[in-house]
Design a protein around this motif. Structure first.
Motif, PDB file in Angstrom:
ATOM      1  N   LEU A  12       5.076  51.145 -12.952  1.00  0.00           N
ATOM      2  CA  LEU A  12       4.133  51.274 -14.054  1.00  0.00           C
ATOM      3  C   LEU A  12       3.820  52.721 -14.391  1.00  0.00           C
ATOM      4  O   LEU A  12       3.666  53.073 -15.554  1.00  0.00           O
ATOM      5  N   CYS A  13       3.713  53.556 -13.366  1.00  0.00           N
ATOM      6  CA  CYS A  13       3.379  54.958 -13.604  1.00  0.00           C
ATOM      7  C   CYS A  13       4.632  55.799 -13.846  1.00  0.00           C
ATOM      8  O   CYS A  13       4.534  56.949 -14.219  1.00  0.00           O
ATOM      9  N   ASP A  14       5.790  55.217 -13.570  1.00  0.00           N
ATOM     10  CA  ASP A  14       7.066  55.893 -13.774  1.00  0.00           C
ATOM     11  C   ASP A  14       7.195  57.174 -12.955  1.00  0.00           C
ATOM     12  O   ASP A  14       7.777  58.155 -13.405  1.00  0.00           O
ATOM     13  N   LEU A  15       6.639  57.157 -11.742  1.00  0.00           N
ATOM     14  CA  LEU A  15       6.744  58.316 -10.867  1.00  0.00           C
ATOM     15  C   LEU A  15       8.034  58.232 -10.057  1.00  0.00           C
ATOM     16  O   LEU A  15       8.518  57.144  -9.757  1.00  0.00           O
ATOM     17  N   THR A  16       8.560  59.383  -9.692  1.00  0.00           N
ATOM     18  CA  THR A  16       9.736  59.419  -8.820  1.00  0.00           C
ATOM     19  C   THR A  16       9.294  59.160  -7.386  1.00  0.00           C
ATOM     20  O   THR A  16       8.106  59.233  -7.060  1.00  0.00           O
ATOM     21  N   VAL A  17      10.265  58.907  -6.529  1.00  0.00           N
ATOM     22  CA  VAL A  17       9.980  58.699  -5.112  1.00  0.00           C
ATOM     23  C   VAL A  17       9.272  59.926  -4.547  1.00  0.00           C
ATOM     24  O   VAL A  17       8.299  59.814  -3.792  1.00  0.00           O
ATOM     25  N   GLU A  18       9.737  61.099  -4.931  1.00  0.00           N
ATOM     26  CA  GLU A  18       9.136  62.342  -4.434  1.00  0.00           C
ATOM     27  C   GLU A  18       7.692  62.506  -4.922  1.00  0.00           C
ATOM     28  O   GLU A  18       6.825  62.938  -4.167  1.00  0.00           O
ATOM     29  N   GLN A  19       7.439  62.153  -6.180  1.00  0.00           N
ATOM     30  CA  GLN A  19       6.072  62.241  -6.712  1.00  0.00           C
ATOM     31  C   GLN A  19       5.143  61.259  -5.998  1.00  0.00           C
ATOM     32  O   GLN A  19       3.997  61.588  -5.701  1.00  0.00           O
ATOM     33  N   ILE A  20       5.648  60.062  -5.724  1.00  0.00           N
ATOM     34  CA  ILE A  20       4.841  59.066  -5.009  1.00  0.00           C
ATOM     35  C   ILE A  20       4.530  59.569  -3.606  1.00  0.00           C
ATOM     36  O   ILE A  20       3.399  59.445  -3.132  1.00  0.00           O
ATOM     37  N   ALA A  21       5.522  60.152  -2.956  1.00  0.00           N
ATOM     38  CA  ALA A  21       5.305  60.704  -1.614  1.00  0.00           C
ATOM     39  C   ALA A  21       4.220  61.772  -1.654  1.00  0.00           C
ATOM     40  O   ALA A  21       3.336  61.807  -0.789  1.00  0.00           O
ATOM     41  N   GLY A  22       4.262  62.628  -2.662  1.00  0.00           N
ATOM     42  CA  GLY A  22       3.243  63.662  -2.787  1.00  0.00           C
ATOM     43  C   GLY A  22       1.856  63.104  -3.033  1.00  0.00           C
ATOM     44  O   GLY A  22       0.865  63.602  -2.504  1.00  0.00           O
ATOM     45  N   GLU A  23       1.781  62.059  -3.837  1.00  0.00           N
ATOM     46  CA  GLU A  23       0.483  61.478  -4.166  1.00  0.00           C
ATOM     47  C   GLU A  23      -0.101  60.667  -3.027  1.00  0.00           C
ATOM     48  O   GLU A  23      -1.305  60.631  -2.826  1.00  0.00           O
ATOM     49  N   THR A  24       0.765  60.000  -2.251  1.00  0.00           N
ATOM     50  CA  THR A  24       0.272  59.112  -1.200  1.00  0.00           C
ATOM     51  C   THR A  24       0.240  59.752   0.181  1.00  0.00           C
ATOM     52  O   THR A  24      -0.389  59.223   1.086  1.00  0.00           O
ATOM     53  N   GLY A  25       0.982  60.852   0.349  1.00  0.00           N
ATOM     54  CA  GLY A  25       1.054  61.481   1.657  1.00  0.00           C
ATOM     55  C   GLY A  25       2.049  60.805   2.589  1.00  0.00           C
ATOM     56  O   GLY A  25       2.086  61.100   3.777  1.00  0.00           O
ATOM     57  N   LEU A  26       2.863  59.894   2.064  1.00  0.00           N
ATOM     58  CA  LEU A  26       3.877  59.219   2.863  1.00  0.00           C
ATOM     59  C   LEU A  26       5.216  59.922   2.677  1.00  0.00           C
ATOM     60  O   LEU A  26       5.437  60.613   1.693  1.00  0.00           O
TER      61      LEU A  26
END
Length: 166
Positions: A121-135
């Motif tokens: 839904l947010c169209d974030l990349t895997v790397e962006q999600i990692a940055g946002e979630t800390g995972l």
């Protein structure tokens, strides 16, 4: 960020963020509440938002944290969980497909649901999600693969298992 810039940012992002948090939490009222509260926090820190350069991500992350905090509070306090404003007189029934999807999402672990939302839904990349979630990126990829498989099983749609690799 000026008052006008913040108001414009709010007008452009509030519906999108509310929709994203609705998918993450499975509760529209909760999504509306935490997004509004996150925007209030963002208003107070609007200069920081401008410096960081990713105000929508900041608001989404703040709203998610507020939702998690609320879940924890509700577990500790049965009174808070039971309070409510009553039900409306007449409510149109939801679309059956929407109900099935929301129920399937609710059955997923919260982190998988959040990861799928950020990706699809947010169209974030895997790397962006990692940055946002800390995972880690590998954990994000695992959540995506497992989440897609679980949804495909719950929704009985074999096409979902054939989703492109991340």
């Amino acid at each position: 960020m000026t008052v006008e810039e913040f108001e414009e940012f709010y007008a452009q992002a509030v519906a999108r963020l509310t929709g994203q948090l609705y998918v993450m939490t499975g509760d529209l009222q909760e999504a509306q509440d935490v997004v509004q509260e996150a925007f209030v926090k963002g208003w107070i820190r609007r200069r920081q938002l401008e410096r960081d350069g990713h105000p929508e991500a900041w608001i989404r992350k703040a709203a998610w944290r507020l939702a998690v905090s609320r879940w924890r509070f509700r577990r500790r306090s049965a009174d808070a969980w039971h309070r409510g404003s009553g039900t409306p007189e007449h409510v149109e029934p939801p679309d059956p497909g929407h109900v099935v999807l929301v129920e399937a999402l609710r059955e997923l672990p919260a982190q998988q649901r959040r990861t799928l939302t950020l990706y699809y839904l947010c169209d974030l990349t895997v790397e962006q999600i990692a940055g946002e979630t800390g995972l880690s990126t590998s954990t994000i990829k695992t959540h995506l693969v497992r989440g897609r498989a679980a949804l495909a099983h719950r929704l009985e749609d074999p096409r979902m298992e054939e989703a492109p690799d991340v």
